[in-house]
Design an enzyme around this catalytic site. Structure first.
Site, PDB file in Angstrom:
ATOM      1  N   SER A   1     -24.332 -16.797 -39.179  1.00  0.00           N
ATOM      2  CA  SER A   1     -23.016 -17.454 -39.094  1.00  0.00           C
ATOM      3  C   SER A   1     -23.083 -18.548 -38.035  1.00  0.00           C
ATOM      4  CB  SER A   1     -21.958 -16.427 -38.684  1.00  0.00           C
ATOM      5  OG  SER A   1     -20.773 -17.071 -38.254  1.00  0.00           O
TER       6      SER A   1
ATOM      7  N   TYR B   1     -19.546  -9.810 -32.767  1.00  0.00           N
ATOM      8  CA  TYR B   1     -20.048 -10.226 -34.081  1.00  0.00           C
ATOM      9  C   TYR B   1     -21.007 -11.411 -33.922  1.00  0.00           C
ATOM     10  CZ  TYR B   1     -19.565 -12.694 -38.627  1.00  0.00           C
ATOM     11  OH  TYR B   1     -19.793 -13.366 -39.801  1.00  0.00           O
TER      12      TYR B   1
ATOM     13  N   LYS C   1     -24.944 -12.076 -34.930  1.00  0.00           N
ATOM     14  CA  LYS C   1     -25.369 -13.166 -35.815  1.00  0.00           C
ATOM     15  C   LYS C   1     -26.433 -14.036 -35.138  1.00  0.00           C
ATOM     16  CE  LYS C   1     -23.056 -12.105 -39.434  1.00  0.00           C
ATOM     17  NZ  LYS C   1     -23.703 -11.885 -40.732  1.00  0.00           N
TER      18      LYS C   1
END
Ligand SMILES: NC(=O)c1ccc[n+]([C@@H]2O[C@H](COP(=O)([O-])OP(=O)(O)OC[C@H]3O[C@@H](n4cnc5c(N)ncnc54)[C@H](OP(=O)(O)O)[C@@H]3O)[C@@H](O)[C@H]2O)c1
Length: 259
Positions: free
Chosen positions: A146, A159, A163
């Site tokens: 991401s 998160y 990533k």
């Protein structure tokens, strides 16, 4: 040299492919000639996508798997090998994001869960699949990272750390397996219109604000991520490894400009 974007005869396993980016990648790979394994936690959702592909003349198989569960991953890989004998393309697409908040406030359980699924299990899945690719001296692994890996945010830090680790996993595996002609790369999408990101685009005000970040003036669609995956998996991507392709509507190019 075979056709640049041809996946005829290839078997692709794509986690989290019952909808969103994973489904779009599966559809694009079928279009390029691959047979695909559609996998997610919900078997019925996978069966519906597999039926859609098979009814249209493609070849797909539905297998359930929760990527948070290592045994489930092992079973998945075993079932694909039993049924189809090989995995030529692995797309580590499914990931979790159960926490929205600061790194200061995250509890250890939530942090561990994100790292266990998005980092450790991605790596173990790669480790389960790559050795057989290496024996055949051919294979492509694609991890869906991401743009969160490349910038700080107030509420998506855990998160984003996971990533960022995807990108480092891809670089290291690319180096470890390069001699065996296995390529390992990441795709880093920005905001894409899927269920996972619904909170960021469904509200019109929020959507308008989000669009201002992108020179293209809009967010991305799942199909607009899929081409990068086909490129990496096909002969077109054979000399590309350890890289991250950013699919972000130009946001990275424009960040920090004054007018
Ligand atoms: N959308 C974005 O803006 C965006 C941006 C950057 C990166 N990404 C990344 O893109 C990837 C795909 O996200 P998406 O936006 O396409 O999400 P999505 O539309 O919500 O689809 C997620 C897919 O993964 C499956 N899934 C969810 N949890 C799972 C688990 N624990 N085990 C196995 N499968 C699971 C879902 O099916 P089930 O519910 O049946 O399991 C579904 O097939 C993720 O890695 C995400 O981090 C997304």
């Amino acid at each position: 040299m075979p056709k640049l974007f041809d996946l005829t005869g290839k078997t692709a396993l794509i986690t989290g492919s019952s909808r969103g980016i994973g489904k779009a990648i599966a559809m694009a790979m079928v279009d390029a000639g691959a047979r695909v394994v559609i996998s997610s936690r919900k078997l019925d959702a996978c069966e519906a996508v597999a039926a859609e592909i098979n009814d249209a003349g493609g070849e797909a198989m539905a297998l359930p798997c929760n990527v948070s569960d290592r045994d489930s991953l092992r079973t998945l890989v075993g079932e694909v090998i039993d049924a189809w004998g090989r995995i030529d393309i692995l797309v580590c697409n499914a990931a979790i994001n159960p926490y929205f908040g600061t790194l200061q406030d995250i509890d250890e359980g939530a942090f561990d869960k994100i790292m266990e699924t998005n980092v450790k299990n991605q790596l173990w899945l790669c480790n389960m699949v790559i050795p057989a690719m290496a024996e055949r001296r051919e294979g492509s692994v694609i991890i869906v990272s991401s743009v969160g890996a490349m910038k700080g945010t107030k509420n998506l830090g855990a998160y984003s750390i996971s990533k960022g680790a995807d990108i480092t996993i891809a670089r290291n595996l690319a180096v470890e397996w390069g001699e065996s002609q296995v390529t390992v790369n990441c795709i880093a999408p920005a905001l894409i219109r899927t269920d996972m990101a619904r909170a960021l685009w469904e509200d019109p005000e929020r959507y308008k604000k989000a669009c201002e970040i992108y020179p293209l003036g809009r967010i991305g669609e799942p199909e607009e991520v899929a081409g990068a995956a086909v490129f990496l998996a096909a002969p077109s991507g054979r000399f590309v490894t350890g890289q991250t392709i950013i699919v972000d509507g130009g946001a990275d190019a424009s960040r920090g400009t004054y007018s």
